[in-house]
Design a protein around this motif. Structure first.
Motif, PDB file in Angstrom:
ATOM      1  N   UNK A  64       0.866  -1.181   0.000  1.00  0.00           N
ATOM      2  CA  UNK A  64       0.000   0.000   0.000  1.00  0.00           C
ATOM      3  C   UNK A  64       0.900   1.227   0.000  1.00  0.00           C
ATOM      4  N   UNK A  65       0.682   2.098  -0.970  1.00  0.00           N
ATOM      5  CA  UNK A  65       1.470   3.338  -0.995  1.00  0.00           C
ATOM      6  C   UNK A  65       0.562   4.474  -1.422  1.00  0.00           C
ATOM      7  N   UNK A  66       0.940   5.683  -1.038  1.00  0.00           N
ATOM      8  CA  UNK A  66       0.081   6.823  -1.333  1.00  0.00           C
ATOM      9  C   UNK A  66      -1.135   6.787  -0.409  1.00  0.00           C
ATOM     10  N   UNK A  67      -2.251   7.325  -0.899  1.00  0.00           N
ATOM     11  CA  UNK A  67      -3.437   7.401  -0.050  1.00  0.00           C
ATOM     12  C   UNK A  67      -4.116   6.050   0.078  1.00  0.00           C
ATOM     13  N   UNK A  68      -4.424   5.704   1.300  1.00  0.00           N
ATOM     14  CA  UNK A  68      -5.182   4.474   1.550  1.00  0.00           C
ATOM     15  C   UNK A  68      -6.654   4.836   1.700  1.00  0.00           C
ATOM     16  N   UNK A  69      -6.940   5.855   2.511  1.00  0.00           N
ATOM     17  CA  UNK A  69      -8.307   6.389   2.576  1.00  0.00           C
ATOM     18  C   UNK A  69      -8.365   7.505   1.537  1.00  0.00           C
ATOM     19  N   UNK A  70      -9.192   7.326   0.519  1.00  0.00           N
ATOM     20  CA  UNK A  70      -9.189   8.333  -0.548  1.00  0.00           C
ATOM     21  C   UNK A  70      -9.743   9.663  -0.055  1.00  0.00           C
ATOM     22  N   UNK A  71      -9.208  10.757  -0.553  1.00  0.00           N
ATOM     23  CA  UNK A  71      -9.740  12.072  -0.208  1.00  0.00           C
ATOM     24  C   UNK A  71     -11.041  12.319  -0.945  1.00  0.00           C
ATOM     25  N   UNK A  72     -11.840  13.242  -0.380  1.00  0.00           N
ATOM     26  CA  UNK A  72     -13.099  13.605  -1.043  1.00  0.00           C
ATOM     27  C   UNK A  72     -13.343  15.071  -0.766  1.00  0.00           C
ATOM     28  N   UNK A  73     -14.461  15.589  -1.260  1.00  0.00           N
ATOM     29  CA  UNK A  73     -14.741  17.012  -1.135  1.00  0.00           C
ATOM     30  C   UNK A  73     -14.909  17.446   0.315  1.00  0.00           C
ATOM     31  N   UNK A  74     -15.244  16.521   1.189  1.00  0.00           N
ATOM     32  CA  UNK A  74     -15.351  16.907   2.608  1.00  0.00           C
ATOM     33  C   UNK A  74     -14.517  16.004   3.489  1.00  0.00           C
ATOM     34  N   UNK A  75     -13.520  15.332   2.884  1.00  0.00           N
ATOM     35  CA  UNK A  75     -12.775  14.344   3.653  1.00  0.00           C
ATOM     36  C   UNK A  75     -11.326  14.383   3.205  1.00  0.00           C
ATOM     37  N   UNK A  76     -10.451  14.500   4.178  1.00  0.00           N
ATOM     38  CA  UNK A  76      -9.036  14.539   3.821  1.00  0.00           C
ATOM     39  C   UNK A  76      -8.556  13.122   3.528  1.00  0.00           C
ATOM     40  N   UNK A  77      -7.679  12.988   2.545  1.00  0.00           N
ATOM     41  CA  UNK A  77      -7.084  11.693   2.257  1.00  0.00           C
ATOM     42  C   UNK A  77      -6.127  11.333   3.381  1.00  0.00           C
ATOM     43  N   UNK A  78      -5.918  10.026   3.543  1.00  0.00           N
ATOM     44  CA  UNK A  78      -4.951   9.597   4.541  1.00  0.00           C
ATOM     45  C   UNK A  78      -4.046   8.528   3.947  1.00  0.00           C
ATOM     46  N   UNK A  79      -2.761   8.718   4.127  1.00  0.00           N
ATOM     47  CA  UNK A  79      -1.781   7.801   3.549  1.00  0.00           C
ATOM     48  C   UNK A  79      -1.763   6.468   4.285  1.00  0.00           C
ATOM     49  N   UNK A  80      -1.312   5.455   3.562  1.00  0.00           N
ATOM     50  CA  UNK A  80      -1.256   4.111   4.141  1.00  0.00           C
ATOM     51  C   UNK A  80      -0.135   4.030   5.165  1.00  0.00           C
ATOM     52  N   UNK A  81      -0.440   3.404   6.268  1.00  0.00           N
ATOM     53  CA  UNK A  81       0.547   3.194   7.324  1.00  0.00           C
ATOM     54  C   UNK A  81       0.488   1.754   7.793  1.00  0.00           C
ATOM     55  N   UNK A  82       1.404   1.439   8.660  1.00  0.00           N
ATOM     56  CA  UNK A  82       1.477   0.072   9.169  1.00  0.00           C
ATOM     57  C   UNK A  82       0.156  -0.411   9.730  1.00  0.00           C
ATOM     58  N   UNK A  83      -0.518   0.449  10.518  1.00  0.00           N
ATOM     59  CA  UNK A  83      -1.762   0.012  11.167  1.00  0.00           C
ATOM     60  C   UNK A  83      -2.816  -0.367  10.138  1.00  0.00           C
ATOM     61  N   UNK A  84      -2.770   0.246   8.952  1.00  0.00           N
ATOM     62  CA  UNK A  84      -3.743  -0.102   7.921  1.00  0.00           C
ATOM     63  C   UNK A  84      -3.556  -1.538   7.460  1.00  0.00           C
ATOM     64  N   UNK A  85      -2.307  -1.899   7.239  1.00  0.00           N
ATOM     65  CA  UNK A  85      -2.061  -3.237   6.706  1.00  0.00           C
ATOM     66  C   UNK A  85      -2.261  -4.287   7.797  1.00  0.00           C
ATOM     67  N   UNK A  86      -1.938  -3.931   9.039  1.00  0.00           N
ATOM     68  CA  UNK A  86      -2.152  -4.883  10.130  1.00  0.00           C
ATOM     69  C   UNK A  86      -3.655  -5.106  10.325  1.00  0.00           C
TER      70      UNK A  86
END
Lengths: 821, 351
Positions: free
Chosen positions: A617-639
């Protein structure tokens, strides 16, 4: 094999269109891969007659010609640079507006102040011969004014002859197939040598040291030969068939190879010391300069044609430069031999020399072709180069072996094909490919799986059996099934009806990919893209993982396509990283990839293959939207992703444990070992990649989460049958608990103690808050857990308080944790 | 204190309470009014009622009745006002919550399954209906299983059909390790581990020493099929392949059965479908023949059955092998085999 139809028609009548013939051959197993029309790329090129050739008034090297291009009065003035032209010759003329191969357009032009109304063409410009120097001089009888395409155009079929049908690598061989398809007769060329003078044996002696490798050698002797070009029609045929015309003698041997399928070699007799040819193995240290002017060190298993002074040729593969027939040659030795196919194949591979000749030798040669080839070559050389053919031949094995007899049971044809073909029809079908049949007798041996795997016929079965008498060229027919195939082939596969199988079914067998497919579906459902990457990667890829180029456990390819793809991958990470950077090049920075594939290594000298799931996973894991900030992939996401995956797959709970990271590959502070609680098995690793690895592969991303999971360990922990835990009728009780621990205590340990101390009534525990900062110490954090407790009955407050108190005590005693006040 | 003054007080209280309820603009004000007038402890009405002890006993029921009537009236007014305020609050909330309903939803990652793997599954599903079960076999094979047991001896010219990648390792009793050039060695593994009736499918990655172009790669994927029983015929092979072709490329698509060559089958078959690009008219995709070869097949050679431990006098069967890459290319209209292993997001997200 390229088959010019004009040449093929010498041996068999063809009434079909090229397309129809191609289809018939294809349905007979001689697949036509292409149909080429020679002359299709000539437009407005006609046969002309030179009336006058005069010097150009303004240029020394040019001539001014007058050319008649039709039966009437049409005469053109054409400027020409060639020197081989003379009045009275018939030549190809490109008229103004003509088109030549390569989209070359010919116009009326002015050359050095003189108008030229077209062009006289060389063989090369027409792609008919290789001669680019002179104008192509056509035979005197070529019809004046005719379109050149009508005279010299041809259709060439490109036939894919399968490796078992070496007999069809010739025009006669394919004529036999055409005859089998259409019922036409095959016409052999009249092979008729006019011999004179003394005996060949008085000039030539042949000595074969190892007859197993050279079962037959037929030699002929000729002298008084005049080397020169072959007749034009011969050159055209060779060109159409894909061979370059060289000289009348060499062309004759190539012509015979294409016509009969018999490779021939000719030696300049002057280079054969004492007129004595020796067929022998090379000796240590011997060298030979071959026709391609490469000096080759010969290995001792190389079969040579030699004389008493040394090697002359690599038998069946390539001649030597010193004995090559050339301009000054007047006497020649014709070699028409049969060599052991395996020996030729090995030799060709060893020296990287695979010639048209060696390809035919490798597939085996019909015994009688040795003599026919020698005779035909002598006949053609005498016709094209003059000279005398000495009387007789030198022949090391003149006795023709009897045809092979293959007993077979016609009843097996219907049994295998699923369609009834009477024995009479089978006999008729086999006759079309020259296979005669006669009745079998008891005791005849039917070859089942190979020619040595024999089954004797008893009187009853012999009465219904036949014996096939196989012509010498069909070396591929040795067992009963070969004849069944031949019957099916000649009858036409299209006559076999389609039926659904109605036989017994195999027993149930679980699909080995089922569990795997569940994982794939789940991950794709969570938004990951499945990829398939190369199993072969490079030493550089492995080097970045800390594996040395010569790591003994790495499986390397001995003959790789490239260094980049020379080792079987030991990890999916290099492939996943490659996909990341390729997508980054397309400005696609947010990637969530998974691959399920094999990794390989040697263990105790044996290759071991294991199936692995890789995630990147690289770049944004939670996609950004018009009212939502994107969030990059981190260890906790994959775990979290893996814990969910393992749970959904049915393998229970997954825990992440602290582990030493792989230096410069895994992030030193963000890499965990993954363990299945149910089986206790380590199933993989997860975390983030070391930024240095990302930099090393030129990734734009500076952070990437990864996981690698042993699929067998994961799926092995999935129980075959899931059993339901009964549902309690009373609701569960939740209690929150916040404890303060030092940084040396991992959260995983806290949760483990809670689970252990809370006992069987604990259904679930979830970390819902983590806090650092005042009033806590600098190296402390507060972990807040929600415990869900459940029993088959309503728990009393006292019971609940006792469980919580027990947990707090255990946390304090085992981890030094204190309750957060 | 007398009846008249208490009655007057109650009447006044009623008026004030109703006015306060009516004036309450939100729940908080309403609750304050409720507490102030009809609260059980400090409410004004309670205060009045506390005072009735001073009245003559005969007047008390009368005052009690009036007080109850006042309480009921006020509580009813409060209830009405509460409902009204709730309705207003809901209206306000709904009005405030109005959004542009045409705004896009919050995005989720799309996710995709790779077309090669999905095509493999689809092939397995189709043959699964006919009782074929999946087996797996290794990517690193031995020369003996990849070639020799399949009737391709060392130095056989048919070896030219497979440009082999060999493993750089010492040979074991003359048996070289290699990367399997086809899934056919799986046939041998299945025959040696099970007895007829056999209906097996063997999907997997294969390797050949090939230059990469739009239709070739040095890594590609195949599915091998094997069926062996006492009465399995070439007609069954044709019937099954027709079913398969129709399942994958449409029921009406014509098929063609013609001779091919493989050392491990005899008779050997090349199986064509009518060109999916030109429908038989002839185009560059089919070499202008109108047909496309999608797989090779044939009746298992008796020597292969023998090598698998199966008596060719009793059993017979067929095998087929197809390139998954090619099937997927035809199925999805992919014109370059390299897309499969490049994994460009623009490619993946179409599946």
């Amino acid at each position: 094999m390229r088959v010019p139809l004009s040449w093929l028609r010498e041996y068999v009548d063809v009434d079909l269109s090229p397309e129809a013939l191609a289809e018939r051959l294809t349905l007979l197993g001689m697949e036509v891969k292409g149909i080429e029309r020679r002359g299709d790329d000539w437009r407005d090129v006609v046969v002309g007659e030179l009336l006058a050739v005069e010097p150009h008034p303004n240029a020394d090297r040019l001539s001014l010609t007058r050319v008649r291009v039709d039966g009437g009065g049409g005469v053109l003035s054409i400027v020409c640079g060639a020197t081989n032209i003379a009045p009275g010759q018939r030549v190809p003329v490109a008229l103004p507006g003509a088109m030549l191969p390569g989209e070359r357009r010919i116009e009326r032009t002015t050359k050095m102040g003189v108008v030229s109304e077209g062009m006289l063409c060389s063989g090369d410009e027409l792609r008919l011969t290789t001669d680019a120097e002179g104008i192509l001089i056509l035979p005197a009888g070529t019809p004046l004014g005719a379109r050149l395409a009508d005279v010299y155009g041809d259709v060439v079929l490109d036939v894919d002859v399968k490796p078992n049908r070496g007999d069809a690598l010739s025009l006669l061989g394919l004529a036999r197939e055409v005859a089998a398809a259409t019922g036409a007769m095959v016409r052999w060329p009249a092979i008729d040598v006019a011999e004179s003078g003394d005996e060949a044996a008085s000039h030539l002696v042949v000595e074969v040291e190892d007859p197993a490798l050279c079962p037959r050698f037929v030699g002929r002797w000729m002298d008084g030969v005049a080397i020169g070009p072959s007749p034009l029609d011969v050159q055209l045929r060779l060109m159409a068939a894909g061979m370059r015309p060289i000289s009348n003698v060499v062309d004759a041997s190539n012509y015979v190879m294409l016509e009969l399928g018999k490779p021939i070699h000719t030696f300049d007799a002057a280079a054969v010391a004492g007129g004595r040819l020796i067929v022998r193995h090379a000796r240590a240290g011997e060298r030979l300069e071959t026709l391609d002017h490469v000096v080759r060190e010969l290995t001792t298993d190389t079969l040579l044609i030699a004389d008493r002074t040394g090697p002359l040729a690599i038998a069946g593969v390539m001649g030597g430069a010193a004995s090559e027939v050339g301009e000054g040659t007047t006497a020649i030795v014709i070699e028409s031999a049969i060599f052991d196919p395996v020996s030729i194949r090995r030799t060709g591979q060893r020296y990287g020399l695979r010639s048209e000749a060696s390809l035919r030798f490798e597939k085996g040669q019909e015994h009688r072709l040795a003599r026919l080839g020698a005779d035909r070559t002598a006949q053609l050389i005498a016709a094209w180069a003059g000279g005398r053919v000495a009387r007789g031949v030198v022949d090391t094995d003149p006795v023709e072996p009897p045809p092979r007899r293959v007993p077979f049971r016609p009843s097996r044809v219907g049994r295998l094909l699923g369609v009834d073909v009477t024995a009479d029809e089978q006999q008729a079908l086999l006759a079309r490919v020259g296979i005669a049949t006669e009745g079998a007798v008891a005791g005849d041996l039917v070859p089942i799986a190979r020619s040595s795997d024999l089954m004797a016929l008893d009187a009853v079965s012999a009465a219904a059996a036949l014996v096939a008498i196989v012509p010498g060229h069909r070396r591929d027919i040795a067992i009963e099934t070969d004849l069944i195939e031949e019957v099916a082939r000649v009858r036409g596969y299209e006559t076999i009806p389609g039926e659904r199988p109605a036989s017994s079914m195999p027993g149930y067998r679980p699909d080995p990919r089922r569990g795997l497919d569940d994982l794939r579906e789940l991950l794709a459902g969570r938004g990951l893209d499945e990829v398939v990457t190369h199993a072969l990667i490079g030493p550089e890829d492995h080097g970045r993982l800390g594996l040395a180029a010569d790591d003994p456990a790495t499986i390397r390819v001995a003959n790789p396509v490239s260094l980049e793809h020379s080792q079987l991958r030991r990890s999916l990470l290099p492939g996943l990283l490659r996909v990341l950077i390729e997508n980054e090049h397309q400005r696609r920075h947010d990637v969530a990839l998974f691959e399920v594939g094999s990794i390989h290594r040697f263990r105790d000298g044996a290759p071991v293959e294991s199936l692995v799931l890789g995630i990147l996973l690289a770049g944004d894991w939670v996609p950004g939207a018009w009212d939502q900030a994107a969030r990059g992939a981190e260890m906790a996401d994959v775990v979290g992703l893996l814990a969910w995956l393992v749970d959904r797959a049915g393998a229970g709970r997954l825990v992440a444990e602290t582990t030493a990271s792989l230096p410069t590959v895994e992030h030193p502070g963000r890499t965990a070992l993954l363990r299945l609680v149910s089986s206790g098995a380590e199933v993989g690793r997860a975390g983030e990649l070391d930024p240095r690895l990302l930099a090393a592969v030129d990734a734009r991303a500076s952070r990437a989460a990864f996981a690698t999971v042993d699929v067998a360990a994961l799926l092995g922990a999935v129980p075959a049958v899931r059993r339901l835990v009964p549902l309690a009728r009373v609701p569960a009780v939740e209690r929150d608990l916040a404890v303060v621990v030092g940084d040396d205590v991992p959260a995983g340990a806290v949760e483990a103690v809670i689970r252990d101390a809370a006992g069987p009534m604990l259904r679930d525990v979830r970390l819902f808050d983590r806090y650092r900062g005042a009033p806590l110490g600098a190296e402390e954090s507060s972990l807040a857990y929600r415990l869900r407790l459940q029993a088959g009955r309503t728990l009393t407050d006292a019971e609940i308080e006792a469980i919580v108190a027990g947990v707090v005590t255990a946390l304090g005693e085992r981890l030094g944790a204190r309750l957060r006040s | 204190m007398d009846l008249a003054s208490v009655s007057a007080d109650l009447a006044a209280l009623r008026q004030r309470a109703l006015a306060a309820v009516a004036d309450a603009d939100d729940l908080k004000e309403l609750e304050a009014a409720e507490t102030a007038f009809v609260g059980r402890k400090q409410g004004a009405l309670t205060a009045v009622l506390r005072g009735i002890g001073a009245l003559p006993a005969e007047d008390r029921p009368r005052v009690g009745a009036i007080a109850n009537e006042v309480r009921e009236a006020v509580e009813e007014a409060i209830a009405e006002r509460r409902a009204r305020l709730a309705a207003i609050a809901l209206e306000v909330r709904l009005a405030a919550e109005r959004v542009d309903v045409t705004l896009p939803g919050r995005p989720l990652r799309r996710g995709s399954l790779h077309p090669l793997v999905e095509t493999t599954r689809e092939i397995a599903r189709i043959f699964g209906q006919f009782g074929f079960v999946v087996y797996e076999s290794p990517e690193v094979e031995t020369d003996s299983l990849n070639f020799q047991a399949l009737n391709i001896p060392a130095d056989h010219p048919a070896r030219d059909l497979w440009d082999t990648l060999y493993v750089d390792a010492p040979t074991n009793d003359g048996d070289r390790l290699l990367l399997r050039t086809h899934t056919s060695p799986g046939q041998m593994r299945v025959m040696r581990q099970t007895r007829p009736p056999i209906r097996a499918l063997l999907p997997g990655r294969c390797f050949r020493h090939e230059a990469v172009d739009a239709s070739h790669g040095f890594e590609f994927f195949q599915v091998e099929g094997l069926m062996v029983d006492e009465g399995t015929t070439m007609a069954h092979l044709r019937g099954l392949l027709d079913e398969f072709a129709h399942a994958l490329f449409g029921a009406g698509r014509p098929t063609r059965f013609r001779p091919g060559y493989y050392p491990f089958t005899e008779p050997s078959v090349a199986f064509d479908i009518q060109c999916v690009v030109c429908d038989g008219g002839g185009c560059p995709a089919c070499g202008r023949s109108g047909w496309m070869t999608i797989l090779g097949a044939g009746m298992v050679h008796p020597v292969v059955l023998r090598n698998g431990g199966i008596d060719p006098e009793v059993y017979q069967g067929f095998a087929f092998g197809m390139g998954i890459d090619r099937i997927a290319m035809l199925r999805y209209g992919i014109n370059d085999i390299r897309y499969f292993l490049e994994n460009d997001a623009r490619f993946l997200e179409q599946f």
